[in-house]
Enzyme design. Structure first.
Site: not given
Ligand code: ARG
Length: 857
Positions: A658, A713, A805, A807-808
């Site tokens: 994503h 993802d 932030g 993510s990944g």
């Molecule tokens: N989608 C988020 C990103 O792009 C990460 C979210 C993770 N959230 C969580 N509550 N674990 O950084």
């Protein structure tokens, strides 16, 4: 009889001389006896002459006896000299105090005549002393003086004894006493030479050489207002020598103390056999009771390795046995005046206090007392935020070494934050540091509070801690003593009442974890007692577990058995390169060769940090440099850090799909938009040494990635140029597709993402420890959103989670051999760290084959 006598006498080595006497006496009698027997016969007594038979018989018997005796004697002597009398060379290190002479500078130089003269006197005194002690005198060989220091004069020496095997214990006992040379010595040389407190201790045999061989022995004296630096030989360009015996004797001026800091420390890891070790002593001779610290392994630069002495001397030794190549250390020291008083009188409504020289290691042999007095009608609460008083040889549960005493109770060891409170407006804190081993100490804050309402608007734990009212009766022990979970009435619609009356969220029932403490939340689950619950939900009799038959049908009943054998392959079994499947779960890179072709231990150069030690970081969850060397920061052009990623080889990263979806006119799917930072710790220091910058050759998101559900993802990214591994850049291990991360396992999540929901990103890489949540719980917490490629990890009461932030980025799981495996990729969550809304992560094992297909890793 004689033999018995010999044996009895022989049982004690001291009586060696008597044995000789006994033996020769015995020998004499027998030889005489024999000869008498021959000569006594009168030649002219015909009757007797005729009776020659008995005489020959006597001669024969005597001869036989003689030979038996001789051989026994020879045997005994061989035994006695070769084995029984084997002597042990014992060397003790010690120091003594000369009370009636003053220190002069020349005593610092072991080549001066003054040194030689005084050393001569000390040796004479020791000889005199030891000869006056029955258990030592007979075995004493010689002594050597290695150094002198002020106070009035302290002489450091070693003494050698040659001790019969069976006297060793007695000698050890005798030497461990403290002696005073009290008798007026007969020796002229020792007249008016007052020696007090002679102590000596058994010596690590490896340090003995150092006292005689000067090739790696250094003497350094601090200069006023200056810092003196030193390193291990060859540092940092070449490794320190194998089998080295090095020592650095550090001195300051009289009445001052020393502060020593290791700025860089990399010595072979501390394993049990024949490891390399650096010792620091609060004296000039290497004796265990005065050791300040034992160091080995690799410390990150941020680790505080500052040590204070109690006097004006310190000794550092380096003993190496391995041939492993490590650079060694770089250190510096300076002198400073002695602390005049430690502790004090603290007033006011609040404040902080800490052990001397915190966060450096407190000095040995010091006592401090703080008296804290807050306004009348108020009480005092002390929160120990950092507490490290760890010491070897501490008898568990006693605090017999270094300790802190408050309200009559002693605290020691390593402790998470804790609170101690008073019932009056006054409290006294005592800190005691004994003569050996020191630590970081403590950092504490004190607060005054209203005794009638200690936690305004909050719940007061029995421990004195204040917690939010909403945490009461929520199933989590927020007060460390469980006091917030006692006397609860469970909410029938959302909570389960344990047999022991605790209330636990319904989600926790039958999740495979004993949440109640009495297991009552796991009793009425689908599988009855004495049966085993397969991973596919099937129940089988317990006896069928590990019976080498796949009774579950998915192999899970054979997956975690003690011995390893081959089983029919299923999706839950590990497949060796040869094609056979193992009964053992998670066998890859666990340090044991399970596949006969060794394929489970191939490609295992991953998941290991370069620093074997971790800093004790004050406050929050800042990571240490090099703690997560596979963590990568992905920056998008003009936007800074956007996503995290994990290094899996010198050219490939794993991240979340994503992150690479085009959005708002920005073509995140294009490699040219991105810059990857490897070895990064602080976002504001992207040009720091060790940080590597790379572009991408290609970005491969999973073809099945669903932008709406976030299913699949995952993405792999190829660097435009490979990176070289370093202390801050290293790959993480990829788990096999059969690898399981069971519910309840703790895993680390890391990233520079928001530190609060709706907040802003972090500069320093953050870490959080979270728990794997059972899949059915996960599905019921986030209805209709969780796919088999997703895994919930977090805490149901919130508090720790990934956020925007992150993510990944990686979920790093410590597996069997201490290696870290990539359990998941940060994917999504409802808000951040909310109650009952754990973070959701892409399951890496389910996509392992896809990673292999795309990257070859
Ligand atoms: N989608 C988020 C990103 O792009 C990460 C979210 C993770 N959230 C969580 N509550 N674990 O950084």
């Amino acid at each position: 009889m004689v033999i018995g006598g010999i044996l009895i006498a022989g049982a004690n080595g001291l009586f060696l001389a008597f044995i000789f006497l006994d033996l020769s006496a015995a020998l004499d009698t027998n030889i005489n006896g024999f000869e008498e027997g021959v000569e006594f016969l009168p030649a002219n007594n015909s009757r007797k002459v005729e009776k020659r038979g008995p005489k020959r018989w006597v001669v024969l018997l005597a001869l036989v006896l003689f030979f038996i005796l001789i051989s026994l004697m020879v045997g005994f002597l061989v035994w006695h000299f070769n084995y029984k009398n084997a002597r042990v060379q014992k060397i003790f290190n010690g120091y003594l105090r000369i009370t009636n002479e003053n220190f002069i500078d020349a005593y610092e130089n072991s080549n001066s005549t003054e040194f030689a003269n005084l050393a001569g006197k000390v040796k004479e005194a020791l000889r005199f002393l030891y000869h006056g002690i029955p258990a030592l005198g007979p075995f004493y060989k010689e002594s050597g003086v290695t150094a002198f220091s002020e106070g009035s004069i302290i002489a450091y020496y070693w003494s050698e004894f040659s001790v019969p095997q069976d006297m060793v214990e007695e000698v050890d006992r005798a030497i461990s006493k403290e002696y005073v040379l009290s008798l007026p010595p007969r020796s002229r040389a020792l007249q008016s030479f007052n020696v007090a407190s002679v102590v000596a201790f058994p010596t690590d045999a490896r340090t003995v050489q150092t006292s005689r061989d000067n090739s790696c022995s250094f003497s350094l004296h601090a200069r006023a207002g200056e810092v003196t630096r030193f390193t291990t030989p060859g540092f940092p360009d070449s490794p320190y020598p194998a089998r080295a015996r090095c020592q650095w004797a550090l001195r300051g001026d009289a009445d001052l103390v020393l502060s020593l800091t290791f700025q860089s420390f990399d010595v072979a890891a501390c394993d049990d056999d024949g490891n390399d070790v650096v010792m620091v002593y609060d004296t000039l001779t290497p004796v265990e009771p005065r050791a300040v610290v034992q160091l080995c392994g690799v410390y990150p630069p941020s680790y505080n390795l500052t040590f204070l002495s109690s006097q004006n001397v310190m000794l550092i030794t380096l003993i190496t046995n391995t041939v492993r190549r490590h650079p060694g250390f770089k250190a510096e020291f300076f002198q400073l005046s002695k602390m005049t008083e430690c502790g004090g009188h603290l007033t006011g409504a609040q404040g902080t206090f800490n052990t001397p020289y915190y966060p450096g290691h407190y000095p040995p042999n010091i006592d401090c007392t703080w008296v804290i007095e807050v306004p009348r009608n108020q009480n005092v609460k002390i929160r120990f935020k950092i507490f490290y008083l760890v010491e070897p040889h501490q008898i568990v549960g006693t605090c017999n070494k270094d300790y802190v005493e408050v309200n009559g109770e002693k605290y020691c060891g390593e402790k998470p934050q804790f609170v101690v409170s008073s019932s009056t407006n006054k409290i006294t804190v005592r800190f005691h540091s004994d003569e050996s081993y020191t630590d970081t100490g403590f950092f504490a804050e004190y607060l005054s509070y209203d005794s009638s309402d200690p936690c305004p608007g909050m719940f007061t734990c029995k421990t004195g801690r204040c917690i939010s009212n909403s945490l009461r009766c929520d199933g989590w022990a927020d007060c460390t003593d469980f006091s917030d979970e006692l006397h609860c009435v469970c909410n029938a619609t959302s909570q389960f009442t344990c047999k022991n009356k605790f209330c636990k969220p319904l989600f926790w029932v039958c999740d495979g974890l004993n949440d109640c403490g009495d297991n009552s939340d796991e009793l009425q689950c689908s599988c009855p007692d004495q049966t085993f619950k397969c991973r596919n939900g099937k129940c089988i009799p317990e006896s069928q577990k590990c019976d080498k038959k796949d009774n579950c049908g998915d192999g899970s009943d054979e997956a975690e058995c003690d011995s390893v054998w081959t089983v029919p392959c299923t999706q839950h079994t590990y497949k060796c390169q040869s094609g056979v499947c193992l009964s053992k779960g998670n066998p890859e890179c666990d340090g044991q060769k399970d596949c006969s072709d060794g394929s489970d231990e191939k490609n295992c150069d991953c998941g290991i940090r370069s620093f074997s030690r971790q800093s004790r970081i004050v406050g929050g969850q800042n990571s240490d440099e090099g703690e997560w060397p596979w963590q990568v920061s992905l920056h998008a052009e003009g936007q800074g850090h956007i996503c995290g990623a994990s290094l899996i080889s010198s050219t490939w990263l794993v991240s979340a799909a994503h992150c690479f979806v085009d959005e708002l006119g920005i073509r995140y799917s294009q490699p040219s938009v991105w810059t990857a930072y490897l070895g990064l710790h602080d976002q504001s220091k992207r040009s720091a040494r060790g940080v590597e910058e790379r572009g991408f050759k290609q970005i491969i998101p999973h073809a099945a990635f669903n932008d709406y559900t976030f299913d699949y993802d995952i993405a792999v990214l190829e660097l435009d140029e490979p990176v070289e591994f370093s202390s801050v850049i290293r790959p993480i291990c990829l788990p096999d597709s059969s690898h399981t991360f069971p519910a309840g396992k703790t895993i680390w999540v890391t990233g520079w993402g928001h530190t609060k929901e709706g907040g802003s990103g972090a500069l320093v890489l953050q870490k959080g420890e979270i728990r794997v949540i059972n899949q059915t719980t996960c599905e019921s917490l986030l209805p209709n959103q969780v796919t088999p490629r997703m895994m919930c990890v977090g805490f149901l009461n919130g508090g720790v989670d990934a956020c925007q932030g992150d993510s990944g980025g990686p979920l790093s799981s410590v597996e069997n051999d201490g290696r870290m495996f990539l359990a998941g990729v940060v994917s999504w969550g409802e808000g951040c760290a909310r109650r009952n809304k754990p973070g959701v992560y892409t399951r890496v094992p389910t996509l392992r084959d896809w990673i292999k297909e795309k990257t070859g890793v």
